[in-house]
Design an enzyme around this catalytic site. Sequence first.
Site, PDB file in Angstrom:
ATOM      1  N   LYS A 260      25.497  55.860  21.280  1.00 46.84           N
ATOM      2  CA  LYS A 260      25.654  57.110  22.044  1.00 46.84           C
ATOM      3  C   LYS A 260      24.778  58.214  21.420  1.00 46.84           C
ATOM      4  O   LYS A 260      23.665  57.916  21.015  1.00 46.84           O
ATOM      5  CB  LYS A 260      27.134  57.507  22.123  1.00 46.84           C
ATOM      6  CG  LYS A 260      28.034  56.340  22.543  1.00 46.84           C
ATOM      7  CD  LYS A 260      29.415  56.790  22.915  1.00 46.84           C
ATOM      8  CE  LYS A 260      30.307  55.577  23.113  1.00 46.84           C
ATOM      9  NZ  LYS A 260      31.505  55.851  23.856  1.00 46.84           N
TER      10      LYS A 260
ATOM     11  N   GLU B 208      34.368  47.751  31.173  1.00 46.88           N
ATOM     12  CA  GLU B 208      34.892  48.777  30.282  1.00 46.88           C
ATOM     13  C   GLU B 208      35.925  49.641  31.009  1.00 46.88           C
ATOM     14  O   GLU B 208      35.544  50.591  31.717  1.00 46.88           O
ATOM     15  CB  GLU B 208      33.749  49.690  29.804  1.00 46.88           C
ATOM     16  CG  GLU B 208      32.616  48.958  29.113  1.00 46.88           C
ATOM     17  CD  GLU B 208      31.856  49.881  28.166  1.00 46.88           C
ATOM     18  OE1 GLU B 208      31.836  49.574  26.978  1.00 46.88           O
ATOM     19  OE2 GLU B 208      31.320  50.901  28.616  1.00 46.88           O
TER      20      GLU B 208
ATOM     21  N   HIS C 117      26.947  53.411  32.388  1.00 42.10           N
ATOM     22  CA  HIS C 117      28.044  53.695  31.457  1.00 42.10           C
ATOM     23  C   HIS C 117      28.933  54.795  32.043  1.00 42.10           C
ATOM     24  O   HIS C 117      28.441  55.697  32.728  1.00 42.10           O
ATOM     25  CB  HIS C 117      27.476  54.128  30.107  1.00 42.10           C
ATOM     26  CG  HIS C 117      28.501  54.157  29.021  1.00 42.10           C
ATOM     27  ND1 HIS C 117      29.411  55.185  28.896  1.00 42.10           N
ATOM     28  CD2 HIS C 117      28.794  53.270  28.044  1.00 42.10           C
ATOM     29  CE1 HIS C 117      30.203  54.934  27.864  1.00 42.10           C
ATOM     30  NE2 HIS C 117      29.858  53.777  27.327  1.00 42.10           N
TER      31      HIS C 117
ATOM     32  N   SER D 134      37.106  50.557  22.788  1.00 34.72           N
ATOM     33  CA  SER D 134      37.799  50.599  21.497  1.00 34.72           C
ATOM     34  C   SER D 134      37.863  49.235  20.813  1.00 34.72           C
ATOM     35  O   SER D 134      38.864  48.913  20.154  1.00 34.72           O
ATOM     36  CB  SER D 134      39.195  51.200  21.657  1.00 34.72           C
ATOM     37  OG  SER D 134      39.090  52.543  22.114  1.00 34.72           O
TER      38      SER D 134
ATOM     39  N   GLU E 137      30.147  57.290  30.803  1.00 31.98           N
ATOM     40  CA  GLU E 137      29.748  58.639  30.385  1.00 31.98           C
ATOM     41  C   GLU E 137      28.549  59.136  31.202  1.00 31.98           C
ATOM     42  O   GLU E 137      28.332  60.339  31.330  1.00 31.98           O
ATOM     43  CB  GLU E 137      29.468  58.660  28.869  1.00 31.98           C
ATOM     44  CG  GLU E 137      30.769  58.511  28.083  1.00 31.98           C
ATOM     45  CD  GLU E 137      30.624  57.893  26.706  1.00 31.98           C
ATOM     46  OE1 GLU E 137      29.504  57.771  26.209  1.00 31.98           O
ATOM     47  OE2 GLU E 137      31.671  57.498  26.133  1.00 31.98           O
TER      48      GLU E 137
ATOM     49  N   ASN F 274      26.466  50.476  21.019  1.00 32.41           N
ATOM     50  CA  ASN F 274      26.088  51.695  21.743  1.00 32.41           C
ATOM     51  C   ASN F 274      26.338  52.888  20.823  1.00 32.41           C
ATOM     52  O   ASN F 274      27.473  53.319  20.657  1.00 32.41           O
ATOM     53  CB  ASN F 274      26.922  51.815  23.031  1.00 32.41           C
ATOM     54  CG  ASN F 274      26.616  53.088  23.791  1.00 32.41           C
ATOM     55  OD1 ASN F 274      25.629  53.759  23.515  1.00 32.41           O
ATOM     56  ND2 ASN F 274      27.469  53.427  24.757  1.00 32.41           N
TER      57      ASN F 274
ATOM     58  N   GLY G 192      36.576  54.912  23.636  1.00 32.62           N
ATOM     59  CA  GLY G 192      36.665  55.970  22.633  1.00 32.62           C
ATOM     60  C   GLY G 192      38.058  56.506  22.410  1.00 32.62           C
ATOM     61  O   GLY G 192      38.225  57.597  21.858  1.00 32.62           O
TER      62      GLY G 192
HETATM   63  C1  PEP Z   1      31.213  52.341  24.849  1.00 32.64           C
HETATM   64  O1  PEP Z   1      30.714  53.431  24.639  1.00 32.64           O
HETATM   65  O2  PEP Z   1      30.688  51.561  25.653  1.00 32.64           O
HETATM   66  C2  PEP Z   1      32.437  51.989  24.139  1.00 32.64           C
HETATM   67  C3  PEP Z   1      33.019  50.856  24.441  1.00 32.64           C
HETATM   68  O3  PEP Z   1      32.880  52.886  23.215  1.00 32.64           O
HETATM   69  P1  PEP Z   1      34.107  52.658  22.189  1.00 32.64           P
HETATM   70  O4  PEP Z   1      33.869  51.305  21.536  1.00 32.64           O
HETATM   71  O5  PEP Z   1      33.982  53.766  21.205  1.00 32.64           O
HETATM   72  O6  PEP Z   1      35.350  52.666  22.974  1.00 32.64           O
END
Ligand code: PEP
Length: 227
Positions: free
Chosen positions: A10, A154, A85, A191, A87, A8, A160
């Site tokens: 983003k 998640e 997601h 992460s 976000e 992803n 992040g």
């Molecule tokens: C994500 O955006 O779905 C995600 C898991 O980001 P990160 O790996 O940066 O935590």
Amino acid sequence: MKKLIIANWKLNPSTLKDAQALAASISVKAKNKVVLCPPTIYLSNIQYPNIGAQDCFWQEKGAFTGQVSALQLKDLKIKYCIIGHSERRAVGDTDEMVNAKAKALLAQNIIPVICIGFGTTVEHDDLEVTDILKSQLDVDLAGVDKSKVIVAYEPVWAIGTGKNATSEHVEKISIFIKTKYGVPIVLYGGSANAANAKEFLEQQNVGGLLVGGASLNATDFNKIINL
Ligand code: PEP
């Protein structure tokens, strides 16, 4: 067994040239199956075997300024689409919207990657996580063919932040989602990086990873997809 690793990107990178360079530096013969999800604006200009989108709208066409439909994604040969997601949920996406998006995607034979999760601190993982995930999934998956979707678990506190959930916790949640809903593939996101990916991929019921930050570094991401 091959696992699924979804990148992803983003809102990165900032130019098409950089996006094309990043895609070109990701191995196409990795040990695991790989899907790259660049920003929508680059979708038609990125070459990679499996491309996904980061979101879509549930209506096919009409007066919906700024939106992108599943029908348009299909026209670009997009195979996967992330929805729900955290976000997106943070700027107003509800489970009802996620459900409508999942249905719109499946109608175009695009695989929805439905993100669920909650919690602002790691302590939240000790609470009745499954009750909250259930409240999300019951709506997200209502009337949806569950055998055709992917769920990404998640924990919001892990996205992040450089802090990841434990692989044991993720395995437990993956088993819950698979057995309760009959979803074939559950991914972990939060992460994940080249140093911790192996322990998640070794879990029997974790089908792979949704990778944000670490997918923007070709060296790190190539390590992850070849584990
Ligand atoms: C994500 O955006 O779905 C995600 C898991 O980001 P990160 O790996 O940066 O935590």
